[in-house]
Design an enzyme around this catalytic site. Sequence first.
Site, PDB file in Angstrom:
ATOM      1  N   ASP A  50      -6.503 -33.896 -10.686  1.00 25.91           N
ATOM      2  CA  ASP A  50      -6.044 -35.178 -11.319  1.00 25.91           C
ATOM      3  C   ASP A  50      -6.484 -36.203 -10.991  1.00 25.91           C
ATOM      4  OD1 ASP A  50      -4.282 -33.797 -12.968  1.00 25.91           O
ATOM      5  OD2 ASP A  50      -2.711 -33.583 -11.471  1.00 25.91           O
ATOM      6  N   SER A  51      -7.455 -36.334 -10.007  1.00 27.48           N
ATOM      7  CA  SER A  51      -7.867 -37.657  -9.541  1.00 27.48           C
ATOM      8  C   SER A  51      -8.947 -38.264 -10.626  1.00 27.48           C
ATOM      9  CB  SER A  51      -8.903 -37.345  -8.255  1.00 27.48           C
ATOM     10  OG  SER A  51      -9.775 -36.157  -8.220  1.00 27.48           O
ATOM     11  N   MET A  95      -2.937 -45.696 -11.296  1.00 24.95           N
ATOM     12  CA  MET A  95      -2.591 -46.310 -12.508  1.00 24.95           C
ATOM     13  C   MET A  95      -1.586 -45.561 -13.263  1.00 24.95           C
ATOM     14  SD  MET A  95      -6.224 -48.137 -13.878  1.00 24.95           S
ATOM     15  CE  MET A  95      -5.302 -49.026 -15.053  1.00 24.95           C
ATOM     16  N   TYR A 148       3.245 -34.148 -16.902  1.00 22.56           N
ATOM     17  CA  TYR A 148       3.568 -33.840 -15.667  1.00 22.56           C
ATOM     18  C   TYR A 148       3.729 -35.194 -14.888  1.00 22.56           C
ATOM     19  CZ  TYR A 148       4.462 -29.021 -14.643  1.00 22.56           C
ATOM     20  OH  TYR A 148       5.055 -27.551 -14.494  1.00 22.56           O
ATOM     21  N   PHE A 200     -17.254 -31.753   4.902  1.00 26.03           N
ATOM     22  CA  PHE A 200     -16.595 -32.479   5.978  1.00 26.03           C
ATOM     23  C   PHE A 200     -16.545 -31.742   6.847  1.00 26.03           C
ATOM     24  CE2 PHE A 200     -13.728 -35.558   3.032  1.00 26.03           C
ATOM     25  CZ  PHE A 200     -14.878 -35.832   2.398  1.00 26.03           C
ATOM     26  N   GLU A 216     -18.369 -30.397  13.887  1.00 28.85           N
ATOM     27  CA  GLU A 216     -18.518 -31.286  15.082  1.00 28.85           C
ATOM     28  C   GLU A 216     -17.240 -31.061  16.139  1.00 28.85           C
ATOM     29  OE1 GLU A 216     -20.295 -35.380  14.024  1.00 28.85           O
ATOM     30  OE2 GLU A 216     -18.898 -34.783  12.467  1.00 28.85           O
ATOM     31  N   LEU A 235      -9.328 -38.104  15.200  1.00 24.29           N
ATOM     32  CA  LEU A 235      -9.017 -36.995  14.223  1.00 24.29           C
ATOM     33  C   LEU A 235      -8.506 -37.453  12.933  1.00 24.29           C
ATOM     34  CD1 LEU A 235      -8.241 -34.126  17.025  1.00 24.29           C
ATOM     35  CD2 LEU A 235     -10.620 -34.914  16.016  1.00 24.29           C
TER      36      LEU A 235
END
Length: 827
Positions: free
Chosen positions: A436-437, A443, A524, A717, A722, A729
């Site tokens: 959905d992004s 908006m 939705y 990520f 790391e 964090l």
Amino acid sequence: MVYRSSRRPPANEDEAEELENFSLDTDEDKENKVFQQAATWKKLSIFLTILCLCLLIGIIVLGTNYTNGDQIPECGSRSSSVKRVIDLSEPDNPGPFHDLTKQEIRNVLSFLSKDSSIKLKPINEAKTRDATVYMMDLLPAKKAEIQDYLSGKRPQPDRQARVILFRRDLNPAMIHELACGPLPHVKQCPLLKSSGKRNPIEYSLRPIGFPPDMIDMSDVLFPKIEKQIGHILRESFGASLTNCEARECLKFYPAPMGTNISGDVTSRRMWLGGRYNRDYYVLNAIDFGMLANFDSVDPKQHFISKIWYHGQFFKSVDDFVQQYAQNRIQKVKSQPPAIDPKDSFSSLYRRGDPLPETPQRPPALVEPDGKRYSVKNREVDYLGWKFNFRMSPLSGPVINNIRYQGDRIAYEISMSDMAVLYSAFNPVQQMCDYSDSGALLGMMSRSLVPGADCPETATFISQTFPSQTESEPNVYKRGFCLFENNMGHPLRRHLSPSEYEGHFYGGMLDSALILRSILTVINYDYVIDFIFYQSGAVQTRIMSTGYIIPSFYNPLERPYGWETHKDFLAPIHHHLFHFKVDLDISGTSNRYETLDIKPEKVILKEPPNQEYNQMRFDRSLKTSEKEALYKFDFDKPKYHIVHNSDKKTDLNQPKAYRIHMNGMSKFLAEENKDNEISFSWARHQLVVTKQKDDEAVAGSPYALFDSRKPVTNFTRFYEDNEDIVDEDLVFWITSGVHHIPHTEDLPVTPTVGAHIDFFLLPYNYFPSCPSFHSRDHVFVNLKDKRHPEKGLLIDRHGNKDEQCKTSKHATAYDELINKEPDILFDL
């Protein structure tokens, strides 16, 4: 004789004679006496009648005064020594967390339009080979720079805008992401640089909903396909693609095909599922779909490559037309439903016998002494809490710099992405893997309705976004609502009723501040709340409602859903929600530990040598990003705590906050197969990474198609693994729910049972519950425990135990939207 039953006998003869003389009256005497008694009673009755009338008038007057509220103060009229400010204006000098202002948006567009190397046009004026701005958003400065500014160590860092530019003026067409600044006086717009993310980006990966796509589809593609199959659609479904009245034209719901399925990162394919144009069109599915090819920038080159018709698959349009003409396929005949939406199962008109039988309004929220929060420059101040908020047009609501009693708890809590993955037998629904992004989430929050979406007492906050069709920014009214809510249950309480227990009561009704947005992503609706409690806890909650996406019923669809309406199948799907939580507990040097709860066997002292089962917990410090990857395991319960190892309680315990997650669901997709990589953030319920400015969000506006070579691959990520001990964090939290729809989901799904949330809970952070500072606390005790008859001491800490009357809002909502209907609808 006059009978007097209560008189004693005569004491002597003289008294007896006197009584006899008294009672032996003449008839005339008796008549006069009766007349005198009647007159007396008449006077008395007149007096009593007048007295009753006076009392009745007094009662009526008092009752009238009570009804009119003359004796009841108006809610919010009570003066307070604390000034509460509600200022929703745009500041001249916005802070580091503020949304882009109207002037900043204008300046960015002006700068780009003057760039001779870019052939930029507004979308409504753009031609095939013109560049257009898709969207722009605040590009936050580096976290370290903002922290130094907040602590007074440096001036505010420059504000910048992230601009997504569709470069159709290039050959080949590309997507450019730009970093434009400094704001408000833009001097440059270079390509935005980010490690691990390519830029420029293939134009084929652009999000769905870009207006030219829809215009090209209806103006170019549909007329072309209408010539080939229009007669079949009219014969089969009583509707067509073009040359039809609006209500008789078919609508189509898109289902993108990921590039990992099509096999080419430059391809752009979508299944288009047919729908009747009724309220609401998504629920009125027909058994017809088309696979459209949008690979070319030129809409004249778009075409339909495959057809799905009445449970049958056709490899080309020509194949479908030929087999239909030769009667070699099963045909279908149906007609559009009745036009009147009041007769439609899919409309939102009230139906059935009304309850209650006569109109009675539901309970309403009241602020007896006025608002207990302030808001100015997108910063909220509420009973010890302070935070900033904004709305990213790309990823949705964001809150920043969250402080409680002066301590920063979190630097950021934000929506990162949402996804819905469907299943079905038909190929249209099989392709419904939605990120959905790609729908401009921020908006999608607008037009919140008082008394329905939010309490009438809420503060409604508008949002400013760049317009995709005009040079002036759009103001979307009522994108947020902010209100304090009576949660309807105690935050805490205890009653000790007996003398042995102590004869006291202490309790506090739970009131919390809620910042709400509702994202309507086509069918939705997602209600997103950030909730701030007086106990020092923060809750992030999401509730889903709205319309499901159905398929046309076919017996082969049985494994995927129920036939919840005639010829209507509601297929199983998986809702997934991803949030970013950048915690700063006592600073940015944090540790992540789990408290692993385990069974333990011990030997009892009595009876001796007998084995007994109990629980214990072991502390487990996570030292690297991969070690911190978490998938929920019912057999291994644990607490998740975050703390600064240099900050301890007075008893040398970790002064921490706990992450408490609800609504976790298993992601069933196979890793690195099909479209799964687009949703790789859903593999784990919790991921912990070292903070990096260019890992700002896990979602991507390109993820709808981008499953072969993701622009944002969330696994990167943490793949560098790391060290995360005593570091800054970020916690990435995924919640979700599997939804197998049922008849009660019609016409729209209720939010009951669809609440998913996570909490940030203080854990040894305060010496005791900080809500004991609150005047909302009620304490009841005996005035004298040795003499209960002296009564009770009821302490409300200055708060009045009295009613207040509500007043009509200055402008009622119904009246307002009649004057300004664009508050609710795009007109």
